[in-house]
Enzyme design. Structure first.
Site, PDB file in Angstrom:
ATOM      1  N   GLU A 450       0.843  -1.217   0.000  1.00 23.60           N
ATOM      2  CA  GLU A 450       0.000   0.000   0.000  1.00 23.60           C
ATOM      3  C   GLU A 450       0.870   1.255   0.000  1.00 23.60           C
ATOM      4  OE1 GLU A 450      -2.955  -0.213  -0.681  1.00 23.60           O
ATOM      5  OE2 GLU A 450      -3.210  -2.353  -0.261  1.00 23.60           O
TER       6      GLU A 450
HETATM    7  C1  LIG Z   1       3.071  -9.576  -0.404  1.00 21.46           C
HETATM    8  C2  LIG Z   1       2.811  -8.422  -1.309  1.00 21.46           C
HETATM    9  C3  LIG Z   1       1.505  -8.141  -1.696  1.00 21.46           C
HETATM   10  C4  LIG Z   1       1.239  -7.059  -2.543  1.00 21.46           C
HETATM   11  N1  LIG Z   1      -0.053  -6.830  -2.986  1.00 21.46           N
HETATM   12  C5  LIG Z   1      -0.259  -5.930  -3.987  1.00 21.46           C
HETATM   13  C6  LIG Z   1      -1.544  -5.816  -4.619  1.00 21.46           C
HETATM   14  O1  LIG Z   1      -2.519  -6.472  -4.238  1.00 21.46           O
HETATM   15  N2  LIG Z   1      -1.679  -4.971  -5.663  1.00 21.46           N
HETATM   16  C7  LIG Z   1      -0.633  -4.223  -6.131  1.00 21.46           C
HETATM   17  O2  LIG Z   1      -0.819  -3.496  -7.092  1.00 21.46           O
HETATM   18  N3  LIG Z   1       0.588  -4.285  -5.531  1.00 21.46           N
HETATM   19  C8  LIG Z   1       0.799  -5.123  -4.481  1.00 21.46           C
HETATM   20  N4  LIG Z   1       2.035  -5.215  -3.894  1.00 21.46           N
HETATM   21  C9  LIG Z   1       3.100  -4.307  -4.315  1.00 21.46           C
HETATM   22  C10 LIG Z   1       3.464  -3.296  -3.261  1.00 21.46           C
HETATM   23  O3  LIG Z   1       2.445  -2.342  -3.115  1.00 21.46           O
HETATM   24  C11 LIG Z   1       4.835  -2.699  -3.638  1.00 21.46           C
HETATM   25  O4  LIG Z   1       5.787  -3.732  -3.406  1.00 21.46           O
HETATM   26  C12 LIG Z   1       5.188  -1.463  -2.866  1.00 21.46           C
HETATM   27  O5  LIG Z   1       4.318  -0.407  -3.183  1.00 21.46           O
HETATM   28  C13 LIG Z   1       6.630  -1.013  -3.144  1.00 21.46           C
HETATM   29  O6  LIG Z   1       6.922  -1.025  -4.511  1.00 21.46           O
HETATM   30  P1  LIG Z   1       8.219  -1.820  -5.032  1.00 21.46           P
HETATM   31  O7  LIG Z   1       8.231  -3.163  -4.390  1.00 21.46           O
HETATM   32  O8  LIG Z   1       8.242  -1.776  -6.504  1.00 21.46           O
HETATM   33  O9  LIG Z   1       9.442  -1.020  -4.446  1.00 21.46           O
HETATM   34  P2  LIG Z   1      10.192   0.188  -5.170  1.00 21.46           P
HETATM   35  O10 LIG Z   1       9.208   1.155  -5.700  1.00 21.46           O
HETATM   36  O11 LIG Z   1      11.187  -0.349  -6.123  1.00 21.46           O
HETATM   37  O12 LIG Z   1      10.929   0.867  -3.937  1.00 21.46           O
HETATM   38  C14 LIG Z   1      12.195   0.410  -3.412  1.00 21.46           C
HETATM   39  C15 LIG Z   1      12.613   1.365  -2.282  1.00 21.46           C
HETATM   40  O13 LIG Z   1      12.791   2.696  -2.794  1.00 21.46           O
HETATM   41  C16 LIG Z   1      11.967   3.617  -2.087  1.00 21.46           C
HETATM   42  N5  LIG Z   1      11.469   4.607  -3.031  1.00 21.46           N
HETATM   43  C17 LIG Z   1      10.937   4.392  -4.245  1.00 21.46           C
HETATM   44  N6  LIG Z   1      10.601   5.558  -4.825  1.00 21.46           N
HETATM   45  C18 LIG Z   1      10.925   6.528  -3.959  1.00 21.46           C
HETATM   46  C19 LIG Z   1      10.797   7.950  -3.955  1.00 21.46           C
HETATM   47  N7  LIG Z   1      10.244   8.598  -4.985  1.00 21.46           N
HETATM   48  N8  LIG Z   1      11.235   8.633  -2.874  1.00 21.46           N
HETATM   49  C20 LIG Z   1      11.767   7.983  -1.815  1.00 21.46           C
HETATM   50  N9  LIG Z   1      11.900   6.645  -1.756  1.00 21.46           N
HETATM   51  C21 LIG Z   1      11.480   5.922  -2.806  1.00 21.46           C
HETATM   52  C22 LIG Z   1      10.837   2.785  -1.474  1.00 21.46           C
HETATM   53  O14 LIG Z   1      10.306   3.393  -0.306  1.00 21.46           O
HETATM   54  C23 LIG Z   1      11.560   1.469  -1.169  1.00 21.46           C
HETATM   55  O15 LIG Z   1      12.197   1.549   0.069  1.00 21.46           O
HETATM   56  C24 LIG Z   1       2.309  -6.248  -2.995  1.00 21.46           C
HETATM   57  C25 LIG Z   1       3.613  -6.522  -2.584  1.00 21.46           C
HETATM   58  C26 LIG Z   1       3.871  -7.599  -1.765  1.00 21.46           C
HETATM   59  C27 LIG Z   1       5.295  -7.902  -1.384  1.00 21.46           C
END
Ligand SMILES: Cc1cc2nc3c(=O)[nH]c(=O)nc-3n(C[C@H](O)[C@H](O)[C@H](O)COP(=O)(O)OP(=O)(O)OC[C@H]3O[C@@H](n4cnc5c(N)ncnc54)[C@H](O)[C@@H]3O)c2cc1C
Length: 601
Positions: A450
């Site tokens: 989220e």
């Molecule tokens: C078990 C699980 C269930 C999930 N369920 C859903 C679902 O139902 N639907 C769905 O759509 N998604 C879902 N997700 C996805 C989840 O919402 C994302 O994993 C999450 O939003 C983070 O995105 P990312 O993993 O791509 O990390 P990234 O975006 O790659 O981020 C990596 C790191 O960089 C930081 N970061 C990135 N951009 C910035 C910025 N602009 N400024 C500062 N810091 C930044 C982040 O805080 C993080 O620490 C799920 C994920 C998991 C693991």
């Protein structure tokens, strides 16, 4: 053996003695929901969660999911529990009666329902939580025939929902999504793309799954402004009589709508919650809301889910605390430093040790403070729908401000508390028998999904405090400063009121610093955001404890209220002081982070 007692008395106290919820609900037209009926709902839901959900939690963790030929099989115990929930109407409590729902206040569903559900089985709780989010978006934004068809099926739980945002290269930065939506002549769209990490993307608990999918219609602006929202069912049955006429023409498949699941993630916790790779291949979907106007609608669903995620921090922390406490009560090690307490035993109870008491009290007091803030916020969800414009505007402004704080602060604290519960149990905490080890793994995702907590903090500091020229913040600061002023001359309140006053003053100064320095250098704001969010969370929970204390000071000679006063003291003396260290971190600005040579990482 894991056990859990629903904290019904806590909700009764908060709803009726601290926040006068019934009066506010009556004003909103919830005539059927008086003090007694809400207490009964909370109690019945607690009984259901304890009897039906709690026993399957460990089963889901150990058994996990089956995956074969693109189909996910849930543990049988989950299917039974889900069916019981549908039968007893527990999944549509806040859905409208015309859709078969109970029409209960959102306060019930978002706070006690969420807490009890996540305490007893977080993996199962995500299914109805997602369906409730999809229900809300389509009832508010989809065209009537779509709502009429799908809303009752979501309200009953016969069909389930998902939110499909994330793609392999687009997580936080959703503006980069590649999923495409091509318009068809009949008004539907053909959706093509791959989504990852989709919770409950595929399973066999409901007859059909309704995916809310973010996609781009060609020709729109780049980034998030070019994103539209679509409702894409997993199955389109030709003998199903609802929906748009075009859905039942021969050109549509009788079964799968080009929606397939090509895998499910192996992960740390919530083993019975499917996390799916979803492929959409020319899948038929219907636009929800305006073309290119999907992000604000998806944010509406995400905001609800963010509050629900905050409650996961609290729910897991509460069950971990209850089980850690019960274990500690039986454990004897060492002697009381002031002299032997139980000479007939080989050792005293570990509850004589200050460090053990510290750990247990940090968890208990954090949980009670978060529950109060959740309750105070929950009713605002209902007030957002008030016919009185002033009430609705105020509620909307406060929800905008509080959502990122509740999501980030509750889950940060929730993860810390579960960790502390494991610590207080020594080796027994690390082993599976007492459940805390599972709660530790399950709760960890709440800080990530989220929108990560770092992103919540940026949303708070970079957007929510300045939105509408500071309107959100004014709606919060006014009642807090009024409360401080009203209690200024009350000597008994001084121990709570003074630190609260200091915290609120500090919050105002830090907010000005964040805005002014942030304008000159956005990295100032970004480097202080996480600490600012925690500072804000601590002040809000301090406000809750001060309000609780003012109620309990009037009701002496009762253990329940005396314990609350002792908890308020613990909060202000042992938890709240970290707030002032956070201010120093914020003031240090971006230099220590940004001037560190990147090549030396
Ligand atoms: C078990 C699980 C269930 C999930 N369920 C859903 C679902 O139902 N639907 C769905 O759509 N998604 C879902 N997700 C996805 C989840 O919402 C994302 O994993 C999450 O939003 C983070 O995105 P990312 O993993 O791509 O990390 P990234 O975006 O790659 O981020 C990596 C790191 O960089 C930081 N970061 C990135 N951009 C910035 C910025 N602009 N400024 C500062 N810091 C930044 C982040 O805080 C993080 O620490 C799920 C994920 C998991 C693991």
């Amino acid at each position: 053996m894991v056990d859990w007692t629903p904290p019904n008395r806590e909700y009764d106290f908060l709803f009726n003695e601290v926040f006068s919820m019934t009066e506010r609900l009556q004003k909103l037209g919830f005539e059927g929901f008086d003090e007694e009926s809400i207490a009964m709902m909370i109690e019945s839901w607690g009984n259901h969660a304890r009897e039906v959900w709690l026993p399957i939690n460990e089963v889901g963790d150990k058994e996990g999911l089956g995956f074969e030929g693109g189909k996910i099989t849930m543990p049988d115990a989950f299917k039974d529990a889900y069916r019981k929930g549908v039968k007893e109407g527990w999944f549509g409590t806040s859905c409208k009666p015309e859709h078969g729902g109970m029409g209960a206040p959102l306060l019930f569903q978002s706070v006690p329902w969420s807490e009890y559900g996540t305490s007893t089985c977080m993996a199962l709780s995500v299914f109805p939580a997602l369906s409730a989010g999809v229900y809300e978006v389509i009832t508010e934004h989809a065209e009537d025939d779509i709502t009429d068809t799908y809303a009752p099926l979501l309200a009953s739980g016969e069909w389930a929902g998902t939110m499909c945002l994330t793609e392999p290269h687009a997580g936080t930065d959703l503006g980069m999504i590649k999923t495409k939506a091509m318009p068809n002549e009949d008004g539907s769209y053909s959706i093509t793309g791959t989504k990852i990490y989709i919770t409950a993307g595929e399973h066999d608990m409901a007859d059909n799954i309704l995916h809310l999918v973010l996609a781009k219609v060609p020709g729109g602006p780049s980034g998030t402004k070019g994103i539209s929202l679509f409702l894409v069912p997993k199955l389109l049955n030709s003998d199903w009589s609802g929906g748009r006429p075009s859905m039942n023409t021969g050109s549509l498949s009788d079964s799968i709508n080009g929606v397939s699941c090509s895998g499910t993630e192996e992960k740390m916790g919530i083993h019975a919650s499917p996390t799916c790779v979803m492929n959409f291949e020319d899948s038929i979907g219907w636009l929800v809301g305006p073309v290119h106007g999907g992000m604000p609608l998806m944010f509406q669903m995400m905001n609800r889910e963010r509050l629900a995620t905050g409650m996961m921090g609290l729910g897991l922390s509460e069950i971990a605390y209850q089980n850690a406490l019960s274990w500690c009560k039986d454990r004897r090690q060492g002697r009381d430093l002031r002299g032997v307490r139980d000479p007939n035993e080989e050792a005293d109870s570990i509850l004589v040790h200050p460090d053990v008491r510290r750990m247990l009290l940090e968890c208990k007091v954090n949980n009670e403070g978060c529950r109060a803030l959740a309750s105070w916020t929950g009713i605002l969800l209902d007030e957002m729908n008030s016919e009185d414009k002033e009430t609705a505007d105020r509620a909307e402004a406060l929800i905008a401000l509080l959502t990122p704080i509740i999501k980030a602060h509750f889950t940060d604290i929730g993860c810390e508390n579960v960790d502390t519960c494991m610590q207080v149990m020594g080796g027994a905490g690390y082993c599976s028998e007492y459940g805390v080890e599972q709660f530790y793994r399950d709760v960890r995702i709440s800080k990530i999904w989220e929108g990560t907590n770092g992103i919540q903090a940026l949303d708070l500091a970079g957007r929510k405090i300045t939105q509408d020229f500071g309107k959100n913040l004014r709606h919060l600061l006014w009642p807090m400063t009024d409360f401080i002023e009203e209690n200024r001359k009350n000597a008994e309140m001084a121990e709570f009121n003074k630190p609260l006053h200091q915290g609120v003053k500090g919050l105002q100064q830090l907010t000005l610093l964040m805005i002014s320095s942030g304008m000159a250098n956005p990295n100032f704001l970004a480097s202080g955001a996480t600490d600012y969010c925690r500072y804000f969370g601590n002040v809000l929970i301090g406000y809750m404890w001060a309000r609780i204390a003012s109620v309990c000071l009037e009701k002496k000679n009762d253990t329940f209220y005396e314990a609350k006063l002792a908890s308020a003291r613990f909060f202000f003396q042992r938890i709240y002081p970290e707030t002032f260290g956070l201010a120093a971190r914020i003031q240090s600005g971006p230099k220590p982070l940004m001037e560190y040579p990147t090549e030396m990482f």
